[in-house]
Write a protein that holds these residues in place. Structure first.
Motif, PDB file in Angstrom:
ATOM      1  N   LEU A  31       0.709  -1.212   0.101  1.00  0.00           N
ATOM      2  CA  LEU A  31      -0.036  -0.024  -0.117  1.00  0.00           C
ATOM      3  C   LEU A  31       0.883   1.188  -0.030  1.00  0.00           C
ATOM      4  N   PRO A  32       0.482   2.362  -0.634  1.00  0.00           N
ATOM      5  CA  PRO A  32      -0.866   2.372  -1.183  1.00  0.00           C
ATOM      6  C   PRO A  32      -0.853   1.943  -2.555  1.00  0.00           C
ATOM      7  N   LYS A  33      -1.976   1.283  -3.306  1.00  0.00           N
ATOM      8  CA  LYS A  33      -1.950   0.851  -4.549  1.00  0.00           C
ATOM      9  C   LYS A  33      -2.795   2.072  -5.454  1.00  0.00           C
TER      10      LYS A  33
ATOM     11  N   PHE B 201     -20.527   8.072 -21.802  1.00  0.00           N
ATOM     12  CA  PHE B 201     -19.704   9.041 -21.919  1.00  0.00           C
ATOM     13  C   PHE B 201     -18.257   8.713 -21.588  1.00  0.00           C
ATOM     14  N   ASN B 202     -17.155   9.198 -22.130  1.00  0.00           N
ATOM     15  CA  ASN B 202     -15.623   8.700 -21.704  1.00  0.00           C
ATOM     16  C   ASN B 202     -15.135   9.200 -20.374  1.00  0.00           C
ATOM     17  N   LYS B 203     -14.463   8.363 -19.849  1.00  0.00           N
ATOM     18  CA  LYS B 203     -13.607   8.913 -18.371  1.00  0.00           C
ATOM     19  C   LYS B 203     -12.568   8.189 -18.089  1.00  0.00           C
ATOM     20  N   VAL B 204     -11.520   8.980 -17.503  1.00  0.00           N
ATOM     21  CA  VAL B 204     -10.609   8.150 -17.002  1.00  0.00           C
ATOM     22  C   VAL B 204     -10.526   8.399 -15.501  1.00  0.00           C
ATOM     23  N   GLU B 205     -10.639   7.285 -14.754  1.00  0.00           N
ATOM     24  CA  GLU B 205     -10.854   7.200 -13.293  1.00  0.00           C
ATOM     25  C   GLU B 205      -9.636   6.969 -12.648  1.00  0.00           C
ATOM     26  N   MET B 206      -9.069   7.662 -11.500  1.00  0.00           N
ATOM     27  CA  MET B 206      -7.996   7.331 -10.705  1.00  0.00           C
ATOM     28  C   MET B 206      -8.787   6.775  -9.304  1.00  0.00           C
ATOM     29  N   PHE B 207      -7.864   5.667  -8.840  1.00  0.00           N
ATOM     30  CA  PHE B 207      -8.417   4.966  -7.546  1.00  0.00           C
ATOM     31  C   PHE B 207      -7.046   4.530  -6.777  1.00  0.00           C
ATOM     32  N   GLN B 208      -7.324   4.807  -5.413  1.00  0.00           N
ATOM     33  CA  GLN B 208      -6.455   4.365  -4.441  1.00  0.00           C
ATOM     34  C   GLN B 208      -6.783   3.291  -3.363  1.00  0.00           C
ATOM     35  N   TYR B 209      -5.930   2.508  -2.968  1.00  0.00           N
ATOM     36  CA  TYR B 209      -6.039   1.595  -1.869  1.00  0.00           C
ATOM     37  C   TYR B 209      -5.148   2.045  -0.923  1.00  0.00           C
ATOM     38  N   THR B 210      -5.405   2.615   0.440  1.00  0.00           N
ATOM     39  CA  THR B 210      -4.548   3.247   1.324  1.00  0.00           C
ATOM     40  C   THR B 210      -4.644   2.547   2.824  1.00  0.00           C
ATOM     41  N   LYS B 211      -3.675   2.496   3.539  1.00  0.00           N
ATOM     42  CA  LYS B 211      -3.782   2.627   4.915  1.00  0.00           C
ATOM     43  C   LYS B 211      -4.751   3.503   5.618  1.00  0.00           C
ATOM     44  N   PRO B 212      -5.606   3.472   6.722  1.00  0.00           N
ATOM     45  CA  PRO B 212      -6.311   4.561   7.184  1.00  0.00           C
ATOM     46  C   PRO B 212      -5.689   5.836   7.280  1.00  0.00           C
TER      47      PRO B 212
ATOM     48  N   VAL C 107     -14.061  13.832  -6.575  1.00  0.00           N
ATOM     49  CA  VAL C 107     -12.851  13.261  -5.754  1.00  0.00           C
ATOM     50  C   VAL C 107     -13.490  12.901  -4.594  1.00  0.00           C
ATOM     51  N   SER C 108     -13.297  11.664  -4.185  1.00  0.00           N
ATOM     52  CA  SER C 108     -13.996  11.226  -2.945  1.00  0.00           C
ATOM     53  C   SER C 108     -13.132  10.042  -1.945  1.00  0.00           C
ATOM     54  N   ASN C 109     -13.465  10.252  -0.774  1.00  0.00           N
ATOM     55  CA  ASN C 109     -12.830   9.299   0.126  1.00  0.00           C
ATOM     56  C   ASN C 109     -13.897   8.428   0.939  1.00  0.00           C
ATOM     57  N   ALA C 110     -13.773   6.991   0.258  1.00  0.00           N
ATOM     58  CA  ALA C 110     -14.956   6.088   1.303  1.00  0.00           C
ATOM     59  C   ALA C 110     -14.625   5.623   2.593  1.00  0.00           C
ATOM     60  N   ARG C 111     -13.267   6.142   2.965  1.00  0.00           N
ATOM     61  CA  ARG C 111     -12.748   5.490   4.274  1.00  0.00           C
ATOM     62  C   ARG C 111     -12.917   3.970   4.107  1.00  0.00           C
ATOM     63  N   ASP C 112     -13.391   3.288   5.294  1.00  0.00           N
ATOM     64  CA  ASP C 112     -13.495   1.774   5.116  1.00  0.00           C
ATOM     65  C   ASP C 112     -14.774   1.235   4.625  1.00  0.00           C
ATOM     66  N   TYR C 113     -15.806   2.146   4.176  1.00  0.00           N
ATOM     67  CA  TYR C 113     -17.058   1.537   3.897  1.00  0.00           C
ATOM     68  C   TYR C 113     -17.121   0.656   2.852  1.00  0.00           C
ATOM     69  N   GLN C 114     -16.440   0.627   1.603  1.00  0.00           N
ATOM     70  CA  GLN C 114     -16.256  -0.094   0.713  1.00  0.00           C
ATOM     71  C   GLN C 114     -15.577  -1.346   1.011  1.00  0.00           C
TER      72      GLN C 114
ATOM     73  N   VAL D 217      -8.756  -1.651   4.597  1.00  0.00           N
ATOM     74  CA  VAL D 217      -7.984  -0.551   3.922  1.00  0.00           C
ATOM     75  C   VAL D 217      -9.041   0.623   3.645  1.00  0.00           C
ATOM     76  N   ASN D 218      -8.417   1.774   3.203  1.00  0.00           N
ATOM     77  CA  ASN D 218      -9.471   2.886   2.690  1.00  0.00           C
ATOM     78  C   ASN D 218      -9.387   2.816   1.235  1.00  0.00           C
ATOM     79  N   THR D 219     -10.438   3.112   0.581  1.00  0.00           N
ATOM     80  CA  THR D 219     -10.600   3.387  -0.697  1.00  0.00           C
ATOM     81  C   THR D 219     -10.904   4.871  -1.071  1.00  0.00           C
ATOM     82  N   LEU D 220     -10.262   5.225  -2.296  1.00  0.00           N
ATOM     83  CA  LEU D 220     -10.547   6.748  -2.738  1.00  0.00           C
ATOM     84  C   LEU D 220     -10.753   6.674  -4.132  1.00  0.00           C
TER      85      LEU D 220
END
Length: 425
Positions: free
Chosen positions: A253-255, A284-295, A356-363, A382-385
């Motif tokens: 992490l982070p991924k 529609f077209n979109k490029v999406e960023m994503f991270q897995y992190t420690k809390p 741009v969002s932080n889901a914390r550990d919900y997902q 993990v936390n996901t964003l």
């Protein structure tokens, strides 16, 4: 998904947080279900201990060459039957708890304001609104005049809410995607091209199902959750499931990922008259960023994603603003969200091009996505964003309108010229 233990231990705190996002919160039934679950588990554990004790006694008698009387075996069978009956009662209780928790949205962060759009706050504004010494055209007129978009044939092929990119319009769209991909690759994010057709569990992990199950384009004949497939509404739905059910190493992490996909949206409801052209559509077209992190790292990751999205906008030379959303304007899965909103002159308003969002550990709780601490060996969620980086369907109108000249031509943003091969359309 929220932590059941947290709800039990800090009931009022969780309730007050959720009331910033939804109108009614009542945990009475959930606590009753959990009390029943705990009671059944205690009874099962007592019986299992009794069974183990009798089993050891039987083993000792046999090892000493003795005979085990029929009463012992009968007692063992009765205990086993009691355990099976209690476990059968436990299953629907667990399902009720799961259903209750699945329906709850994420808790907004303490610094997120309650209420809806009226409480969104502009954090900063980049650049100035473009000023014209001529009568500017709107993006629909410009796209038609320059033969960039074919709205009529798009509608003929697929219905309202669809369009066709043509010639320089297609080149401009593809240049935007290339620009985003180039920048994310430079920043060390791994490029992913995921499937566009996903299963039910993907939507559930993302927090979009079961509540928004009917707001996606379904595929095939599967009607129940086990067999349901749908076309992704955003690449986030795929990216959040890459490590579903896995326990990652702390040093992994982070991924950091990004993905390109079209996004497919049902977009139920009527369109406003001002939302012509590409402002709102089914694909529609979109490029999406994503991270897995420690809390402890997710706040910094959120800032990184915001800065990356803003850097892309600044590179395009577009006037925009960054807004922090109030609780009811955040999606159900998110604890905190910032929107980047581009200025559309003909509409006299800002429209979202990145969220741009932080889901914390919900997902992570929904998808059982965890990591193991190296020092303590403790397993944590993990936390996901996620963050759009970027969506194109509102960028194209913004570029056409903000970059037009008095001759009705479009000045191509400098960062896109190497892919289009010209500085003006």
């Amino acid at each position: 998904m929220l932590d059941l233990e947290l709800i039990r231990e800090k009931t009022d705190e969780v309730r007050n947080a959720l009331l910033k996002k939804i109108d009614n919160v009542d945990f009475t039934k959930l606590i009753e279900f959990d009390d029943e679950r705990r009671k059944l588990i205690r009874e099962i554990e007592v019986l299992k201990n009794k069974k183990n004790k009798v089993s050891k006694e039987i083993s000792q008698i046999k090892s000493q060459g003795g005979n085990v009387d029929e009463a012992c075996f009968k007692q063992m069978k009765e205990v086993s039957n009691q355990i099976a009956e209690l476990e059968e009662k436990l299953l629907p209780i667990k399902e009720k708890i799961e259903t209750f928790l699945e329906a709850l949205p994420n808790m907004p962060d303490p610094d997120v304001l309650p209420g809806g759009k009226e409480n969104n706050k502009v954090v900063r504004v980049h650049g100035e609104k473009p000023q014209f010494d001529f009568t500017p055209k709107d993006h629909v007129e410009l796209a038609k005049k320059l033969n960039l978009i074919d709205y009529e044939r798009g509608t003929r092929l697929s219905g309202n809410g669809f369009w066709i990119y043509k010639g320089n319009g297609a080149m401009l769209e593809w240049a935007l995607l290339n620009y985003f991909i180039e920048q994310h690759t430079k920043d060390g994010y791994e490029f992913i091209l995921p499937p566009h057709i996903l299963n039910y569990e993907c939507g559930r992990t993302a927090g979009q199902f079961p509540k928004f199950k009917d707001e996606v384009f379904k595929v095939g004949e599967g009607k129940d959750n086990d067999n349901m497939q749908f076309i992704l509404p955003t690449a986030e739905t795929a990216l959040v499931n890459l490590h579903r059910g896995e326990i990652l190493k702390e040093n992994e992490l982070p991924k950091k990922y990004f993905a390109y996909t079209p996004c497919y949206r049902v977009e139920a409801g009527s369109y406003r008259a001002s939302e012509r052209g590409m402002i709102r559509g089914h694909q529609f077209n979109k490029v999406e960023m994503f991270q897995y992190t420690k809390p402890e790292d997710s706040d910094a990751a959120l800032e990184e994603l915001i800065n990356k999205a803003e850097k892309l906008m600044q590179g395009l030379g577009l006037h925009y603003r960054l807004s922090k959303l109030a609780a009811k304007d955040c999606s159900a899965s998110m604890a905190k969200t910032y929107d980047i909103e581009v200025w559309i002159p003909s509409m006299n308003e800002y429209k979202e091009v990145s969220s741009v969002s932080n889901a914390r550990d919900y997902q992570a709780r929904r998808g059982m996505i965890r990591f193991r601490r190296e020092e303590t060996k403790k397993i944590e969620y993990v936390n996901t964003l996620n963050g759009s980086g970027l969506a194109t369907s509102r960028l194209m109108p913004a570029i056409l309108e903000q970059m037009q000249d008095k001759d009705g031509h479009i000045v191509v943003p400098e960062v896109l010229r190497k892919w289009i091969g010209k500085d003006r359309i």
